[in-house]
Write an enzyme that holds these catalytic residues in place. Sequence first.
Site, PDB file in Angstrom:
ATOM      1  N   GLU A  27       0.814  -1.259  -0.061  1.00  0.00           N
ATOM      2  CA  GLU A  27      -0.001   0.064  -0.117  1.00  0.00           C
ATOM      3  C   GLU A  27       1.008   1.252  -0.001  1.00  0.00           C
ATOM      4  OE1 GLU A  27      -3.082   0.242  -0.697  1.00  0.00           O
ATOM      5  OE2 GLU A  27      -3.788  -1.909   0.018  1.00  0.00           O
ATOM      6  N   ASP A  36      -6.440   6.466  -6.123  1.00  0.00           N
ATOM      7  CA  ASP A  36      -5.753   5.242  -6.493  1.00  0.00           C
ATOM      8  C   ASP A  36      -6.019   5.131  -7.896  1.00  0.00           C
ATOM      9  OD1 ASP A  36      -8.223   4.052  -6.802  1.00  0.00           O
ATOM     10  OD2 ASP A  36      -8.162   2.641  -5.213  1.00  0.00           O
TER      11      ASP A  36
END
Length: 155
Positions: A27, A36
């Site tokens: 992450e 994202d």
Amino acid sequence: MRVSKRVAAIAAAGALSVAAPVVMQFEGLRTTAYLDPIQIPTVCYGHTLTASMGQTKSVAECEQLLRDDMQQALTGLAACVEPELQPHEWAALVSWSYNVGAGAACGSTLMRKLNAGAAPGEWCPELRRWVYAGGQRLAGLVRRREAELQLCLGR
């Protein structure tokens, strides 16, 4: 065993501490919110639930969100995983569920195989199927799933 007792037992077995470095590695830490790959506002270590563009968090806040989100992933999984698993198997599943969500994880072919009594050598490789986001195969997800697979198999 009730879900809350099961979650406590799994956490005590160290599954979350084993999963945390995997989640953190893939992450990454970003203290300022970003979009994202599929345009979802995200902050810290992949936190999306309360993220909004323009938001910033301290490292301590990000670490707390990571703990909370991992606990939530574990709780969601504990409600649908029927057999007893090894801590490394739980860790792999927590990392995966952290990324895809407990709903998707619990409704998956992987979970059907696991709960039907398949051996880890049969259900762990299902992780490799989860490499798409927004309809596109992402290299980062390929690498993450391979790491989760190796963890799941105890390698």
